[in-house]
Design a protein around this motif. Structure first.
Motif, PDB file in Angstrom:
ATOM      1  N   ILE A 177       3.597   2.436  -3.847  1.00 55.72           N
ATOM      2  CA  ILE A 177       4.669   2.883  -4.734  1.00 55.72           C
ATOM      3  C   ILE A 177       5.160   4.215  -4.092  1.00 55.72           C
ATOM      4  CG2 ILE A 177       3.173   2.467  -6.855  1.00 55.72           C
ATOM      5  CD1 ILE A 177       1.778   4.687  -6.787  1.00 55.72           C
ATOM      6  N   GLU A 178       4.740   4.625  -2.911  1.00 48.24           N
ATOM      7  CA  GLU A 178       5.367   5.982  -2.368  1.00 48.24           C
ATOM      8  C   GLU A 178       4.625   5.920  -0.992  1.00 48.24           C
ATOM      9  OE1 GLU A 178       4.457   9.238  -4.749  1.00 48.24           O
ATOM     10  OE2 GLU A 178       2.607   9.660  -3.600  1.00 48.24           O
ATOM     11  N   PRO A 179       5.113   6.357   0.172  1.00 48.70           N
ATOM     12  CA  PRO A 179       4.716   6.121   1.466  1.00 48.70           C
ATOM     13  C   PRO A 179       3.273   6.912   1.453  1.00 48.70           C
ATOM     14  CG  PRO A 179       6.848   7.016   1.625  1.00 48.70           C
ATOM     15  CD  PRO A 179       6.641   7.100   0.220  1.00 48.70           C
ATOM     16  N   GLY A 180       2.481   5.831   1.945  1.00 45.79           N
ATOM     17  CA  GLY A 180       0.923   6.218   2.131  1.00 45.79           C
ATOM     18  C   GLY A 180       0.354   6.057   0.839  1.00 45.79           C
ATOM     19  N   ASN A 181       0.808   5.409  -0.198  1.00 45.55           N
ATOM     20  CA  ASN A 181       0.234   5.241  -1.335  1.00 45.55           C
ATOM     21  C   ASN A 181       0.367   3.949  -2.079  1.00 45.55           C
ATOM     22  OD1 ASN A 181      -1.389   7.813  -1.794  1.00 45.55           O
ATOM     23  ND2 ASN A 181       0.644   8.696  -2.795  1.00 45.55           N
TER      24      ASN A 181
END
Length: 483
Positions: A177-181
């Motif tokens: 959903i977003e970088p690193g998540n």
């Protein structure tokens, strides 16, 4: 090839009807199973497509929702969902993609994944790639640090996923959903057992089909046996009547189908008519013999009173020929059905007596002991073989008798060394009073009845009498009797 296939078929009517009905039931069951499996797969495919689109829309809504939340609220909301329930998805947040142990490849599961992936792409066109997979609960890892689904508290998953007693495959959706998540969602299909619910080879379906097939087969076998049992009785009665054992024939059953009752009545009426014809024939020939013997004897006595010796001799020859014709006709009627009980006959002893008698009369007969036996009427069999041997000695220079064992039979071959028989004459050799030109020249006192009597005796024993020209010359007469 066709002959071999026919040999593999059962020879009895019971066996053939059973085979046809069993084959028909199996083919019908197989065709019905194939049709049902095709329709079931088509229906399951349609239902899975609808369920996949529904699941994909729900998943896309959940992804939008979590993506819209601030990062520090997401874990709090997930914890509240786990404690309060009321959600379709088990949700977790990870910092990397979690590898999933996929279930075995299945066409319907592959179709669901393709449909869910396409729908998610359509609902969320700007999202990164979606990682979709079906996994079994006991092998499912839910976080990047290796935590399995079975390690979680029951309250977190018991109202969302099916773990016991019959685990269902779990659809896992992962997306960044977003970088690193990474958002991790696990859920069940609306029909959790969609992969096995339409399996035509499921054990419960196979067991049900097997039981129904066995019940139908048992009923078919009972019906076939019920139909063929009266026919077997009719066959036994016909065989007993044909072998001259009508007094031993079992009574025909009175029950059965209307067609069999009519057939049995027609057979009984035919048997009675034939028996009357045989009795009338015997009485007729006995009467003829009795009535003709007296005038023939009277004529012989009167011929002695003739002064002309040549005329007297002609009269006596004519009367002797007439007497011989009467005796020959009676012999043809009576001697072909000698009334005696079957017994074990040692062929060496029977044939040895015939050979010794022929040799004492100055004939040359070749024979070698075989050690074989047959079950037959001794006097009738001796007369049949004796007729063949007499023909061989009358019409050939010498005779040879050969006995050999064959599969299921014993063959007795009587060969002469005469000129043989023209091919066109074989069809008429067994007819009464038929004699070939060569036979009349060699034996002018014969009546042409020996072969017909011999064949009647052999056929009454369930055997065959075959005539053929020997490759090295002469006629070869072969008797085949059941071993």
């Amino acid at each position: 090839m066709r002959r071999r296939l026919l040999q593999l078929l059962p020879q009895s009517l019971l066996g053939r009807l059973t085979l046809v009905m069993v084959a028909g039931l199996l083919v019908t069951q197989l065709a019905a199973s194939i049709i049902w499996a095709g329709q079931s797969r088509a229906k399951a495919q349609v239902e899975a497509q609808s369920a996949s689109q529904y699941m994909a829309h729900s998943a896309s809504g959940a992804i939008r929702f979590f993506r819209s939340l601030p990062a520090n609220y997401r874990l709090l909301l997930i914890q509240q969902l786990r404690e309060m329930g009321g959600t379709r998805f088990f949700v977790n947040l990870n910092r990397a993609y979690v590898p999933v142990a996929r279930i075995a490849d299945h066409p319907l599961a592959r179709s669901v994944i393709d449909t869910v992936g396409a729908t998610l792409k359509n609902d969320l066109p700007h999202s990164p790639d979606f990682h979709l997979a079906f996994a079994w609960p006991d092998q499912l890892v839910v976080s990047e640090n290796g935590v399995r689904l079975g390690d979680l508290p029951d309250a977190w998953v018991q109202h969302i996923l099916l773990l016991q007693p019959d685990p269902a495959p779990i659809l896992v959706i992962q997306t960044e959903i977003e970088p690193g998540n990474w958002l991790y969602m696990a859920t069940l299909m609306p029909n959790p057992y969609f992969l096995s619910g339409n399996d035509p080879l499921a054990w419960d379906r196979l067991a049900l089909q097997g039981l129904s097939l066995a019940a139908v087969l048992v009923l078919c076998l009972l019906v076939v046996r019920w139909i063929t049992r009266p026919l077997a009785a009719l066959s036994e009665a016909a065989a007993a009547f044909g072998n001259g054992q009508d007094d031993r024939a079992p009574p025909l059953p009175e029950g059965g189908s209307r067609e069999f009752v009519n057939t049995a009545r027609a057979f009984s009426a035919m048997r009675e008519r034939i028996q009357r014809y045989i009795e009338d024939r015997d009485r007729l020939f006995i009467s003829i013999s009795h009535d003709l013997r007296t005038p023939i004897t009277r004529l012989k006595l009167r011929s002695e009173l003739l002064d002309d010796e040549a005329l007297r001799n002609e009269f006596e020859e004519d009367l002797d020929e007439l007497d011989m014709m009467v005796k020959g006709a009676l012999q043809c009627v009576k001697d072909s059905d000698i009334h005696e009980n079957p017994a074990e006959v040692k062929l060496d002893a029977l044939l040895g007596r015939l050979v010794r008698s022929a040799r004492l009369a100055g004939h040359e007969v070749g024979y070698r002991d075989s050690g074989l036996s047959v079950r037959a009427k001794p006097l009738a069999l001796k007369r049949a073989i004796g007729n063949l041997l007499d023909n061989a000695l009358f019409y050939g220079d010498r005779a040879e008798i050969d006995v050999r064992g064959e599969p299921g039979a014993v063959a007795i071959a009587v060969r002469d060394h005469g000129p043989g028989v023209p091919e066109e004459a074989f069809a008429s050799l067994f007819e009464p009073y038929v004699r070939l030109e060569h036979g009349r020249g060699k034996n002018d006192g014969g009546m042409g009845l020996g072969l017909g009597i011999a064949r009647s005796i052999i056929e009454a024993h369930g055997g065959q009498l075959l005539l053929e020209n020997h490759p090295e010359g002469g006629l070869n007469a072969t008797i085949r009797l059941p071993a």
